[in-house]
Write an enzyme that holds these catalytic residues in place. Structure first.
Site, short mmCIF file in Angstrom:
data_model
loop_
_atom_site.label_atom_id
_atom_site.label_comp_id
_atom_site.label_asym_id
_atom_site.label_seq_id
_atom_site.Cartn_x
_atom_site.Cartn_y
_atom_site.Cartn_z
N GLU A 283 18.20 15.73 31.48
CA GLU A 283 17.92 14.84 33.05
C GLU A 283 19.31 14.47 33.76
OE1 GLU A 283 13.79 12.77 33.80
OE2 GLU A 283 15.06 11.29 33.66
N HIS A 304 11.23 28.68 9.47
CA HIS A 304 10.40 29.66 9.24
C HIS A 304 9.82 30.21 10.55
CE1 HIS A 304 10.68 29.16 4.86
NE2 HIS A 304 11.18 27.78 5.36
N LYS A 418 6.68 15.08 42.12
CA LYS A 418 5.74 13.79 42.64
C LYS A 418 5.43 14.14 43.93
CE LYS A 418 8.55 10.84 39.37
NZ LYS A 418 9.18 9.56 39.26
O1 PA5 Z 1 15.35 8.42 33.07
C1 PA5 Z 1 14.59 7.87 34.13
O2 PA5 Z 1 14.82 7.50 34.88
C2 PA5 Z 1 12.97 8.50 34.09
O3 PA5 Z 1 12.59 9.40 32.93
C3 PA5 Z 1 12.16 7.37 34.09
O4 PA5 Z 1 12.36 6.77 33.00
C4 PA5 Z 1 10.85 7.83 34.25
O5 PA5 Z 1 10.50 8.75 35.34
C5 PA5 Z 1 9.81 6.51 34.45
O6 PA5 Z 1 10.01 6.11 35.25
P1 PA5 Z 1 9.47 4.46 35.64
O7 PA5 Z 1 10.15 3.50 34.52
O8 PA5 Z 1 9.99 3.98 36.82
O9 PA5 Z 1 8.13 4.47 35.65
#
Ligand code: PA5
Length: 441
Positions: A283, A304, A418
């Site tokens: 990410e 394996h 989303k």
């Molecule tokens: O790294 C990030 O920002 C994302 O992976 C969030 O943690 C994830 O989308 C969850 O978001 P939130 O904590 O707003 O529910």
């Protein structure tokens, strides 16, 4: 204590290549240190182990104790950065079977939209008293929001309005979002995810610390380990800094045609740590059509299955092995009078020693097969070392991302699905998106 060893890269990267990237890495490291890089409003994680709010930390410990007193089960509701770190640390330190051992059972939910998975957790809930820690920085993420609706309703039906309030702990933004509003309306105890700490960098904030403390993890030692790594790396922009050296290797690998990093470990309990690492680097770096593809192998099991590819498949991979010099177990192979299985040659050896030998053998085989390998060596599998490891990866990720030329702290790409999902589910405000999606069909 953590060491990052690049000795095995000798035949793959020259000193000249390391020298060629030295200044870029130093500039990226300085950017992080000075807070002058892209996304610099999200580098609060950098100082978390040093400046963690003492009052908040005491409340976390008190709440953890209360959870253990009031319940046999803690449900942790969250997705992505709001659950991976806590689950990774818990499983690494207590094993994948932690819920089969004595003490509080911790189940992670709200990280999918699978009704079968939610039903499975609901079925377990009736076996003990239940507390819930709902974690969402935005307070609006669909997966945890749906799960919270379901489990909040379960608590109310089981314990009534008043008692259920005492069993819900919300970890969210200081001011904004639906979860903050709901918590204030209903009087849930809340913990703050600092505004300058993004989800995937939040494991050392209340996001990770509350569930971990409730599960009996020594969070003091975890934070001490992270602080030790912060102290060792914060001011050093050179390649002697292990997090900078790792960032250099990753970028050099990408430039020499490797596109996939395999993070490997010979401990099955590292599996979720691998998931955490994939989110952290995937990410943070996978943007502007750039970035290494982060992947994981859990050896020896994956030798394996993926072993063949690692040894002899397309040469697009390099490997980073995480190993632990010492583990708790001292189990050895015992003697059998008739040596029915021919294993008496292993008699008296510890299983850990055999596992280590398998790691050495694999490193040699993969190196010979043309896979560049480097090693992150932790002296022991304990809270302190895991704290060091977390901070090492977080800092390396930031420096690696800056060297790559991206903003490691945003994740605009995650929004695309989303938006489409909201439109297709008729969420108010997404009418135009729905028209666009249906027209595309
Ligand atoms: O790294 C990030 O920002 C994302 O992976 C969030 O943690 C994830 O989308 C969850 O978001 P939130 O904590 O707003 O529910």
């Amino acid at each position: 204590m953590l060491r990052y060893d690049v000795g095995l890269l000798d035949g793959f990267l020259t000193k000249g290549e390391f020298d060629s990237v030295k200044e870029e890495i130093a500039a990226a490291s300085a950017m992080l240190r000075e807070g002058s890089g892209r996304g610099n409003d999200y580098i609060g994680w950098r100082d978390l182990p040093a400046v963690f709010d003492k009052e908040e930390y005491q409340r976390i410990k008190d709440a953890a104790e209360r959870i253990r007193e009031q319940s046999g089960i803690l449900l942790v509701i969250g997705i992505g950065g709001s659950y991976l770190g806590a689950r990774a640390v818990l499983e690494l330190l207590r094993g994948e079977l932690h819920n089969e051992k004595t003490g509080l059972k911790v189940y992670f939910t709200g990280n999918s939209l699978s009704p079968d998975d939610i039903e499975d957790i609901l079925a377990i809930c009736d076996t003990a008293d239940v507390s819930v820690n709902v974690i969402s920085k935005s307070g609006t993420t669909t997966e945890p929001a749906v799960a919270f609706r379901i489990f909040r309703d379960y608590l109310i039906r089981r314990y009534g309005e008043e008692e259920s309030r005492k069993r819900i702990y919300a970890t969210t933004d200081r001011t904004g979002g639906t979860l903050r509003k709901l918590s204030e309306e209903h009087g849930y105890e809340t913990f703050v995810i600092p505004g300058d700490v993004g989800g995937r960098f939040s494991v050392l904030s209340p996001v990770g610390l509350l569930p971990l403390a409730a599960a009996g993890i020594d969070t003091d030692a975890l934070l001490e380990g992270a602080e030790e790594m912060r102290r060792l790396t914060a001011e050093d922009d050179s390649l002697a800094n292990p997090s900078n050296r790792y960032a250099a290797v990753r970028n050099l690998m990408l430039r020499t045609g490797k596109s996939v990093e395999i993070l490997s470990c010979f401990e099955p309990r590292f599996r979720m740590m691998g998931e955490w690492y994939k989110q952290l680097f995937g990410e943070s770096e996978g943007k502007e059509h750039k970035g290494l593809f982060p992947s994981t192998c859990v050896f020896t099991a994956d030798l394996h299955s993926m072993g063949q590819y690692c040894q002899d498949g397309s040469r697009i991979i390099f490997e980073t092995l995480v190993r632990f010099s010492k583990v708790d177990s001292e189990m050895t192979v015992h003697h059998e009078e008739d040596d029915f299985d021919g294993l008496n040659y292993l008699e008296g050896k510890s299983i850990h020693e055999i596992n280590n030998t398998a790691a050495d053998a694999t490193l040699s085989a993969h190196t010979d097969g043309g896979v560049p390998c480097s090693v992150i060596e932790c002296s022991r599998l304990d809270e302190f070392n895991v704290g060091e490891l977390i901070y090492f990866f977080e800092r390396a990720c930031a420096v690696s991302g800056y060297t790559l030329g991206v903003n490691p702290f945003d994740q605009k790409g995650v929004e695309a699905y989303k938006r489409n999902m909201f439109a297709l589910l008729d969420k108010p405000g997404y009418e135009e998106d729905k028209k666009r999606l249906l027209k595309d069909k």
